[in-house]
Motif scaffolding. Sequence first.
Motif, PDB file in Angstrom:
ATOM      1  N   ASP A 356       0.829  -1.205   0.000  1.00 43.96           N
ATOM      2  CA  ASP A 356       0.000   0.000   0.000  1.00 43.96           C
ATOM      3  C   ASP A 356       0.864   1.256   0.000  1.00 43.96           C
ATOM      4  N   MET A 357       1.901   1.252   0.835  1.00 39.55           N
ATOM      5  CA  MET A 357       2.762   2.431   0.912  1.00 39.55           C
ATOM      6  C   MET A 357       3.531   2.615  -0.387  1.00 39.55           C
ATOM      7  N   LEU A 358       4.022   1.535  -0.957  1.00 33.75           N
ATOM      8  CA  LEU A 358       4.789   1.607  -2.195  1.00 33.75           C
ATOM      9  C   LEU A 358       3.942   2.144  -3.344  1.00 33.75           C
ATOM     10  N   ALA A 359       2.668   1.737  -3.362  1.00 31.81           N
ATOM     11  CA  ALA A 359       1.779   2.137  -4.452  1.00 31.81           C
ATOM     12  C   ALA A 359       1.126   3.493  -4.220  1.00 31.81           C
ATOM     13  N   GLY A 360       1.395   4.117  -3.066  1.00 34.12           N
ATOM     14  CA  GLY A 360       0.785   5.407  -2.772  1.00 34.12           C
ATOM     15  C   GLY A 360      -0.665   5.324  -2.375  1.00 34.12           C
ATOM     16  N   ARG A 361      -1.099   4.122  -1.930  1.00 42.96           N
ATOM     17  CA  ARG A 361      -2.503   3.956  -1.530  1.00 42.96           C
ATOM     18  C   ARG A 361      -2.755   4.303  -0.061  1.00 42.96           C
ATOM     19  N   ALA A 362      -1.704   4.495   0.724  1.00 44.81           N
ATOM     20  CA  ALA A 362      -1.878   4.725   2.156  1.00 44.81           C
ATOM     21  C   ALA A 362      -2.473   6.109   2.413  1.00 44.81           C
ATOM     22  N   ASP A 363      -3.368   6.183   3.374  1.00 45.74           N
ATOM     23  CA  ASP A 363      -4.004   7.436   3.758  1.00 45.74           C
ATOM     24  C   ASP A 363      -2.986   8.299   4.505  1.00 45.74           C
TER      25      ASP A 363
END
Length: 372
Positions: A356-363
């Motif tokens: 999630d963090m790698l893909a920029g999905r983290a809030d």
Amino acid sequence: MTDAWAIDVDRDDIAKAALVAAPAPPLAPGQLRVALDSYAMTANNITYAVFGKPSGLFGADKDGGDQGYWDFFAERGEPGRLPVWGFATVTESAADGIAAGDRFYGYYPMASAAVLTAGKAGPGGFTDATPRRTTLPPIYNHYQRIETLEGYRTADHDYWPVFRPLFLTGWLIADQFEDEGDYGAEQILIASASSKTAIGLGFSLARRQGQRPQTIGLTSQAHVEALAAQAIYDRVIAYDDIATLDAGVRSAFVDMAGNGAVTHAVHSHFKDHLKASIIVGKSHWDADAGAAALPGPERQGFFAPGRSQKRIAGWGGAAFGQKVAEAWLAFMEVAPRLARIDRRRGGDAALGAYRDMLAGRADPKAGIVVEP
């Protein structure tokens, strides 16, 4: 997977990561085994992965070669083990002065357990003396007992791994600006302004006594209103509105993510009125850094361990710790309203958090805490 696990990352392609079994090796004299209680997954960890291979950050090792972040927890030729900040409990010890049940805050691999080598063990903690780590920055190799953490409060426990390393980086950047006379700038533009390091910088600049530059947070249009409401920066504007700023104002730029398009926009707009351009991290790991043929100043990197070592040498370790603790406790008064804790449990969830963090999905308004 219920047994001990670790996450292996491909050194050549950080998008490739796998959950693997991690059998417990027997301990050698001086070693200890810890079970990770919790660690944070932030954009800072992606920067660690980007600079995992030797990249000129750390200088030469004992054999004269360069080192990178993969060298903390994996031998050359092995898959990368991503460093994370967190808390762990000793489960087995063959090290003098350290017993099962002792708890430490520090730098660990992204795994459910780790083996460390204790050197200089004392009441406050120990320094890892694994040979490959001895030439790496000391700030990453020190493990502190929870009972002796300066500025630690139980109520803030989850915010330590989420915010503490990033807040410290932001505080050190603010310290460098003050030390350099703000590079002559009247305003400081801070890209990726919703990131935790940027918030630490903005908060630290706002606490400065006396005259200081105006702070302008740069973020995506969708985040402008919410970020402005947090009152961390004097102004918050969208990336698309950079061209509306007065190009004649002496400015400095702090780039938290290595976003080439934003860097190009700032340099092209301010040109010679841009007095400093500092790149801190590279969470936009797949973006062009946009460093070629930019008008304005040459970009300079900021390396938090180097800055902290300079201040410790000048002020002394105790004074440095007291200054950081004072700033940290002030920040802890506002941190809970800046980010909620997003708790993930187990190996599969840990792998998902990394992806999630790698893909920029983290809030950006959440702090991911993994409990292995």
